[in-house]
Design an enzyme around this catalytic site. Structure first.
Site, PDB file in Angstrom:
ATOM      1  N   HIS A  92      36.502  -7.965  48.521  1.00 20.46           N
ATOM      2  CA  HIS A  92      36.998  -6.587  48.492  1.00 20.46           C
ATOM      3  C   HIS A  92      38.472  -6.609  48.111  1.00 20.46           C
ATOM      4  CE1 HIS A  92      33.607  -5.733  51.559  1.00 20.46           C
ATOM      5  NE2 HIS A  92      33.192  -5.437  50.337  1.00 20.46           N
ATOM      6  N   GLU A 101      41.445  -5.833  50.556  1.00 19.30           N
ATOM      7  CA  GLU A 101      41.616  -6.657  51.754  1.00 19.30           C
ATOM      8  C   GLU A 101      42.525  -7.844  51.419  1.00 19.30           C
ATOM      9  OE1 GLU A 101      37.715  -7.560  53.218  1.00 19.30           O
ATOM     10  OE2 GLU A 101      37.211  -5.446  53.504  1.00 19.30           O
ATOM     11  N   HIS A 153      37.516 -11.694  55.510  1.00 26.94           N
ATOM     12  CA  HIS A 153      37.496 -10.236  55.357  1.00 26.94           C
ATOM     13  C   HIS A 153      38.555  -9.588  56.225  1.00 26.94           C
ATOM     14  CE1 HIS A 153      33.895  -9.086  52.958  1.00 26.94           C
ATOM     15  NE2 HIS A 153      33.466 -10.288  53.311  1.00 26.94           N
ATOM     16  N   GLU A 169      37.193 -12.203  60.198  1.00 31.47           N
ATOM     17  CA  GLU A 169      37.880 -10.938  59.923  1.00 31.47           C
ATOM     18  C   GLU A 169      39.263 -10.939  60.563  1.00 31.47           C
ATOM     19  OE1 GLU A 169      34.837  -8.445  61.596  1.00 31.47           O
ATOM     20  OE2 GLU A 169      33.968  -8.111  59.624  1.00 31.47           O
TER      21      GLU A 169
END
Length: 1027
Positions: free
Chosen positions: A783, A786, A880, A916
């Site tokens: 993404h 990010e 992420h 994350e």
């Protein structure tokens, strides 16, 4: 002790005897029995009033007491008997609560009371005591009888009560229960309309009237209970506004705030419908509420009035479209072919302007693709058959054989190697810890020469492999860090990398922060404390635009849709630019002298995903407060409401010796605005609005150029520069190879790294040990928005390439296959979520298309090749941003096509993770209360490496060799859908992110989650969150 009990039983028996006597009298129907009935009901009333248990006896199941009393009420013609029975019922229902009222309704009591009300009104004047009793009972019964409104309408009771109110406006004792009954009547829409036509509103306004100190209790009830229930009030909205203004002016001591709030409650109720909102605007209600609320702001106790007024004004604010010619991205990339269905196909079929509403009738898979944030409690996969890993080759091995090229290390013989023996002792993991460079030790040469962001330092390996010092303190490992240890930034090299980077807009400019680089500052940046009432203030500023529209400049100063947009050189406006790699700003509109509305560009080949921003600002005045409003954000909540600040890079600051991205901004707020989203961009949902991120900045330098970003930028060219610099760090002990996995849609390469330790020699034993090392597969930046995942990956790569004993031990333990940027095109072109195909690549792992999703297609194929050759990775981890609402380690239906799930299910990788990290900061641990920086993110990447070292210690050699056989045992997972073995995350953290808007599962509501090894202590496994 027995005597009181006997007395109670005796009294209860007496009530039953009296009820039996009343029942016999009802059956005889003699006129001469009126006195006896009157006396009998009087006795029952006396017993109920004096003996508490008699009430329970009368209404107990099987007693028949309620039927006898209601039968007597229905048949009697005597006024005193009627009053006695009504008093009995009032006593029973007042004390007994809902159960006794339910018994009363079930026995037909509501109809009997309504019939009594209507019959008693036929012979005026009505008995006041009788009417008082009847309406008191009806007010209690009406709330429990779901058909009360219908029964009242059929019996003609509405006008009876209304006429009673009309003729008793000064009789407050009778008026209150009548108003209570009218409120229950009007809960039925038909009744409400009927009452309005019968003049109920005129009567109500005779009661409430202008400011006065009489009967304030009655006024409170009328305003808060009755008027909001009457939908025919629309024509009286100007009167309500006038009454509210009158109370506002005269209630100077604020003694009647409840009444004022009740009036606002009526107005708020009316504005729930479209006609009501229009009526308020036509009655100049926005200006009235704005002015009165502004006068209330200094008084904290009047916040309920201000908040209610704000809600009303927000609802009534006219919805507008964004000032754009189309919601599609300004830029367009021609695809090899258009998918048959999905959001991209819908976009290509969208008419010019993008204003046609779309209603999606397909199932949840498509909705999830269009609006990735939609999830619910039914999302968890519960089908055991689907939870079993399936090892089915989707491609023939002959096709997969091509990926042998990326695994050349397994076929090399290393004949040129000598055979030295290492005298190093085995690494003691318990002696490892990680710390940052001490504060205040920045290289002074950096200040003198900004053109050379190289800090001379090395990794102190000697301090970590020795024994622990006395007192239990651990030795220290210096984490490789761009700002302190590794010379990974070279402006000239960066320019060379930019030249080979292909963007859709064909960028020719380079952002200054990317050219000179970012040095992590030594200062700590605390999470910003939210200012009380900041959101309310921002909303009032928006409303002020509507009221004082003549004060709005509405001057377009930057517009990608209009390349001929004039450049403002008069010094009165800021200059904007985003025409550089990863830049995203579509339009800038000057609305006031020092306030600007900013609009972000959609992801290419998409019409939404507005969140990432990166733009340049110039021509500012120092010492002036500038307000920036990004008005087309999509997520319903943001960490900007919880202390996160935007990032700013000052060119003058860099020249003066501070080349830092720093957190900045005050009065930061994220809230729903009045710009409506097209349903085609909102997953078929109508009525959705955009959100505004607003912040205020005071610039420090004259003639400065500043850059603002959502998070620390990390461009594709920066990655290529870092990889080239990292390759130069390769020593004879490091096996490092960089391949191009594939070419992207935009013509950019996707690098694939292989990192491990060289075999000690070319002997068969050493070569065999080399080839038997487990594979660890890492990826990041699928993404584009990010960016923190790239900084974490940078920390991982620097650790792996360092000369420390820990890094060498890690390289000797595993072969690393790393794809540091899975979506180069999205990063280059400033996308937030998608690739050039307009799709979320992390939802394409099940069936990737070689042409539309080349990086995912070839990454999955490489994993399939590893599995087919018996080298299934021991660990897979995708880096992420943390998403609070969807932080779940179970298999969710909406996540079935993500890397974590597909790699586990199809490739058979038992330890398949998503790691994350936060965009904002931490609420626990050593970084508690601080916003995250690049140093902390890089440290997280190094921490992950240490977790892998611990995994080697906790995993037996046999398991390391046969790790692919330890798959999910579906025979034993019927009652445990979450794998609870110690290599899985051990918790599901619940974090409450309350805000005025409903929370959705968005990547900005983020946090730090545990590293994949839950057995490591808290220093290594930071579980940071923001409550």
């Amino acid at each position: 002790m027995n005597k009181p009990k006997m007395a109670a039983e005796k009294s209860a028996s007496r009530v039953l005897m009296v009820l039996s006597q009343l029942e016999r009298l009802n059956e005889e129907h003699k006129v001469s029995d009126n006195d006896a009935i009157r006396q009998t009901t009087g006795k029952i009333l006396h017993l109920i009033q004096t003996q508490e248990k008699t009430c329970r006896e009368v209404t107990s199941k099987g007693s028949g007491g309620m039927e006898v009393i209601l039968s007597s009420l229905e048949n009697t013609q005597d006024m005193q008997t009627t009053l006695n029975i009504l008093a009995i019922l009032n006593e029973l229902l007042t004390v007994g609560g809902g159960r006794r009222t339910g018994v009363f309704v079930s026995k037909g009591g509501t109809a009997i009371l309504l019939q009594l009300l209507v019959s008693s009104s036929k012979d005026p004047p009505a008995n006041e005591e009788l009417m008082l009793h009847i309406h008191s009972l009806l007010s209690k019964v009406g709330l429990k009888d779901r058909k009360f409104g219908v029964k009242a309408h059929l019996n003609g009771a509405l006008n009876v009560t209304l006429n009673l109110v009309k003729h008793n406006l000064q009789n407050y004792k009778l008026l209150l229960p009548c108003l209570q009954v009218l409120r229950v009547y009007s809960s039925n829409l038909v009744n409400a309309v009927s009452l309005g036509k019968s003049g109920a509103l005129e009567i109500m306004f005779e009661i409430i009237g202008p400011f006065g100190k009489k009967s304030t209790t009655l006024l409170k009830y009328v305003m808060s209970q009755l008027v909001p229930s009457i939908t025919a009030l629309l024509g009286y909205l100007p009167t309500l506004l006038a009454i509210y203004q009158d109370w506002h002016r005269n209630d100077t001591r604020h003694c009647h705030v409840v009444i004022r709030k009740s009036i606002l409650g009526c107005i708020k109720n009316l504005t729930n419908i479209k006609l009501g909102r229009k009526a308020l605007i036509d009655a100049n209600g926005m200006r009235i509420l704005y002015n009165t609320s502004t006068e209330c702001l200094p008084v904290r106790t009047l916040d309920p009035l201000v908040n209610t007024s704000s809600l009303i004004m927000r609802k009534c604010f006219p919805k507008n479209r964004l000032p754009l010619p189309t919601i599609k991205s300004v830029f367009h990339h021609l695809l090899p072919h258009i998918p048959a269905g999905g959001p991209v196909a819908q976009l290509y079929n969208q008419p010019p302007g993008g204003k046609t509403h779309l209603f999606i009738n397909q199932k949840t898979d498509f909705i999830i693709d269009v609006c990735y944030a939609l999830q619910n409690d039914d999302d968890i996969e519960t089908d055991i058959r689907k939870l079993r890993p399936i090892q089915v080759n989707t491609r023939p091995f002959d096709e997969l054989r091509a990926y042998e090229y990326f695994c050349r290390e397994f076929s090399e013989n290393f004949e040129d190697l000598l055979t030295p023996k290492s005298d190093e002792s085995p690494l003691e993991l318990d002696s490892i810890s990680i710390s940052k460079r001490p504060e205040g030790t920045a290289d002074p040469d950096l200040v003198c020469s900004l053109g050379r962001l190289v800090l001379d330092a090395g990794v102190n390996g000697d301090s970590v492999d020795g024994p622990q010092e006395e007192g239990g303190e651990q030795a220290v490992l210096e984490v490789p860090d761009t700002a302190a240890l590794l010379p990974l930034h070279d402006p000239d090299l960066y320019l060379e990398m930019v030249k080979s980077t292909r963007s859709v807009p064909a960028y020719t400019e380079v952002a200054y922060p990317d050219y000179f680089g970012h040095v992590a500052p030594n200062l700590r940046e605390p999470i910003l404390e939210r200012v009380y009432g900041v959101q309310r203030t921002k909303i009032f500023q928006d409303i002020e635009r509507l009221i004082h529209s003549s004060d709005i400049l509405d001057k377009v100063v930057y517009d990608l849709d209009n390349q001929s947009c004039p450049v403002i050189d008069n010094g009165e406006s800021l200059k904007f630019n985003s025409k550089f790699e990863s830049g995203n700003l579509r339009k800038a509109v000057q609305v006031r002298k020092f306030e600007y509305d900013l609009i972000l560009n959609s992801d290419i080949n998409s019409n939404h995903y507005h969140q990432w921003f990166y733009f340049e600002v110039g021509n500012m005045r120092p010492g002036v407060r500038y307000q920036f409003n990004i008005i087309n954000c999509e997520k319903s909540n943001s960490q900007f409401n919880y202390g996160m600040q935007v990032l700013m890079y000052s060119v003058q600051g860099a020249i003066n010796g501070s080349p830092h991205w720093v957190r900045t901004g005050s009065d930061i707020c994220y809230y729903k605005n009045h710009f409506s989203r097209s349903s085609i961009a909102a997953g078929g949902q109508k009525g959705k609005s955009y959100f505004t991120l607003t912040f205020t900045v005071t610039f420090q330098h004259k003639d400065d150029v500043c850059y603002f970003a959502y998070h620390y930028p990390y461009t594709c060219s920066m990655l290529k520069m870092h990889l080239q610099k990292l390759s130069a760090l390769r020593t004879a002990q490091i096996y490092y190879r960089q391949d191009d996995l594939c070419e992207t849609l935009g013509g950019n390469s996707c690098p694939l790294l292989t990192i491990t330790a060289m075999p000690e020699s070319s002997s068969n034993d050493h070569i065999s040990q080399f080839k038997s090392r487990p594979v660890v597969f890492l990826s990041a930046r699928v993404h584009p928005g990010e960016t923190n995942s790239s900084w974490v990956m940078k920390g991982t790569l620097e650790f792996l390439m360092s000369c420390s004993p820990q890094a060498q031990s890690l390289r000797e333990s595993y072969i690393f296959k790393i794809i540091p940027m899975l979506n180069p095109d999205g990063v280059i072109n400033g996308n937030h979520r998608c690739s050039l195909s307009g799709e979320d690549l992390n939802r394409q792992w099940q069936s990737p298309n070689a042409e539309l999703h080349p990086t995912i297609y070839h990454a999955k194929s490489l994993l399939q090749y590893l599995r087919a050759t018996g080298r299934t990775p021991l660990v897979f981890c995708d880096y992420h941003v943390f998403s609070v609402s969807s932080c779940s380690f179970v298999v969710e239906c909406s996540k079935e096509a993500t890397a974590r799930v597909v790699v586990w299910r199809e490739i058979g990788v038992q330890r398949s993770y998503t790691m994350e990290s936060t965009l904002c900061g931490c609420d626990q641990g050593k970084y508690k209360g601080l916003q995250i920086g690049t140093s902390e993110l890089e440290e997280m990447g190094a921490q992950f490496c240490l977790a892998l070292l611990r995994l080697r210690r906790f995993t037996s050699p046999l398991e390391l060799h046969n790790h692919n056989s330890h798959l999910l045992d579906t025979e034993n997972t019927e009652n445990d859908l979450i794998d609870t073995r110690k290599d899985e995350p051990a918790f599901l953290e619940e974090v409450d992110y309350s805000a005025e808007s409903n929370d959705e599962n968005d990547p900005d509501l983020q946090d730090n989650h545990a590293l994949p090894d839950p057995n490591s202590d808290s220093e290594y496994s930071r579980q940071d969150s923001l409550n």
